[in-house]
Design a protein around this motif. Structure first.
Motif, PDB file in Angstrom:
ATOM      1  N   VAL A  74      40.907  41.319  40.832  1.00  0.00           N
ATOM      2  CA  VAL A  74      41.383  40.734  39.515  1.00  0.00           C
ATOM      3  C   VAL A  74      42.222  41.396  38.724  1.00  0.00           C
ATOM      4  CG1 VAL A  74      40.012  39.956  37.510  1.00  0.00           C
ATOM      5  CG2 VAL A  74      39.064  39.632  39.454  1.00  0.00           C
ATOM      6  N   THR A  75      43.414  40.869  38.153  1.00  0.00           N
ATOM      7  CA  THR A  75      44.459  41.457  37.455  1.00  0.00           C
ATOM      8  C   THR A  75      44.010  42.457  36.233  1.00  0.00           C
ATOM      9  OG1 THR A  75      44.818  39.462  35.974  1.00  0.00           O
ATOM     10  CG2 THR A  75      46.274  39.684  38.068  1.00  0.00           C
ATOM     11  N   LEU A  76      44.624  43.510  35.704  1.00  0.00           N
ATOM     12  CA  LEU A  76      43.961  44.232  34.731  1.00  0.00           C
ATOM     13  C   LEU A  76      44.215  43.603  33.316  1.00  0.00           C
ATOM     14  CD1 LEU A  76      43.091  47.000  33.637  1.00  0.00           C
ATOM     15  CD2 LEU A  76      45.493  47.583  33.601  1.00  0.00           C
ATOM     16  N   PRO A  77      45.205  42.633  33.133  1.00  0.00           N
ATOM     17  CA  PRO A  77      45.031  41.747  32.022  1.00  0.00           C
ATOM     18  C   PRO A  77      43.841  40.922  31.870  1.00  0.00           C
ATOM     19  CG  PRO A  77      47.410  41.619  32.715  1.00  0.00           C
ATOM     20  CD  PRO A  77      46.470  42.687  33.781  1.00  0.00           C
ATOM     21  N   THR A  78      43.372  40.417  33.081  1.00  0.00           N
ATOM     22  CA  THR A  78      42.328  39.396  33.250  1.00  0.00           C
ATOM     23  C   THR A  78      41.137  40.202  32.706  1.00  0.00           C
ATOM     24  OG1 THR A  78      43.207  37.873  34.621  1.00  0.00           O
ATOM     25  CG2 THR A  78      40.974  37.802  34.496  1.00  0.00           C
ATOM     26  N   ALA A  82      38.522  39.718  29.277  1.00  0.00           N
ATOM     27  CA  ALA A  82      36.986  39.477  29.789  1.00  0.00           C
ATOM     28  C   ALA A  82      36.298  40.394  28.997  1.00  0.00           C
ATOM     29  CB  ALA A  82      36.688  39.605  31.207  1.00  0.00           C
ATOM     30  N   ARG A  83      36.912  41.730  29.001  1.00  0.00           N
ATOM     31  CA  ARG A  83      36.017  42.859  28.287  1.00  0.00           C
ATOM     32  C   ARG A  83      36.117  42.582  26.542  1.00  0.00           C
ATOM     33  NH1 ARG A  83      32.332  45.802  29.231  1.00  0.00           N
ATOM     34  NH2 ARG A  83      31.468  44.270  27.499  1.00  0.00           N
ATOM     35  N   LEU A  84      37.331  42.064  26.073  1.00  0.00           N
ATOM     36  CA  LEU A  84      37.271  41.622  24.684  1.00  0.00           C
ATOM     37  C   LEU A  84      36.350  40.339  24.346  1.00  0.00           C
ATOM     38  CD1 LEU A  84      41.085  41.868  23.932  1.00  0.00           C
ATOM     39  CD2 LEU A  84      39.345  43.180  23.066  1.00  0.00           C
ATOM     40  N   LEU A  85      36.022  39.472  25.385  1.00  0.00           N
ATOM     41  CA  LEU A  85      35.243  38.318  25.268  1.00  0.00           C
ATOM     42  C   LEU A  85      33.613  38.405  25.204  1.00  0.00           C
ATOM     43  CD1 LEU A  85      37.312  35.673  27.242  1.00  0.00           C
ATOM     44  CD2 LEU A  85      37.117  35.930  24.847  1.00  0.00           C
ATOM     45  N   ALA A  86      33.411  39.534  26.065  1.00  0.00           N
ATOM     46  CA  ALA A  86      31.933  39.765  26.308  1.00  0.00           C
ATOM     47  C   ALA A  86      31.236  40.612  25.086  1.00  0.00           C
ATOM     48  CB  ALA A  86      31.694  40.142  27.721  1.00  0.00           C
TER      49      ALA A  86
END
Length: 142
Positions: A74-78, A82-86
């Motif tokens: 999975v790409t680093l930006p993805t 995801a980290r920001l959202l969770a």
């Protein structure tokens, strides 16, 4: 693949707001999932900053975020998005080739040694890791 995971979440939490974030082909995925109006499809990529803003505004602090199941990485930006959202503790990802995953994901689901294993079984692994009951074991289509 995420539809089955989301159906199980919805079965346990009927008021859950569920979404699938894609980088492209959002219209096609919306058409594929047209019968599931409760699944929101968000097409967010660097060419559509307004959609990234929408995603952050509406899904920041999500109770659960699960990244896609992939045989590569999975790409680093993805992963960062995801980290920001969770919420802390609720970012689940699948093992990939990246050495950064262990620093970003709260839980990493190992890839099965048997590559012929159905992806929905990996989704059940993610549900189990999140503590969500696995209510609908069979795939359904409308």
């Amino acid at each position: 693949m995420a539809k089955h995971l989301l159906e199980n979440i919805r079965a346990s939490y009927p008021n859950a707001r569920c979404g699938i974030v894609v980088a492209s082909r959002g219209a096609m995925i919306r058409d594929l999932l047209a019968a599931y109006s409760w699944i929101e499809i968000i097409e967010a990529n660097r060419r559509s900053p307004h959609q990234i803003w929408y995603l952050l505004k509406n899904f920041l602090g999500s109770d659960l975020v699960v990244t896609l199941y992939t045989g590569g990485a999975v790409t680093l930006p993805t992963k960062i998005m995801a980290r920001l959202l969770a919420y802390r503790g609720m970012l689940i990802g699948y093992a990939d080739r990246s050495s950064l995953s262990k620093h970003i994901f709260d839980t990493i689901i190992p890839l099965p040694a048997d590559r012929s294993r159905a992806p929905r079984l990996s989704e059940s692994d993610a549900l189990r890791a999140a503590g969500v009951p696995y209510i609908l074991p069979a795939l359904t289509f409308k």
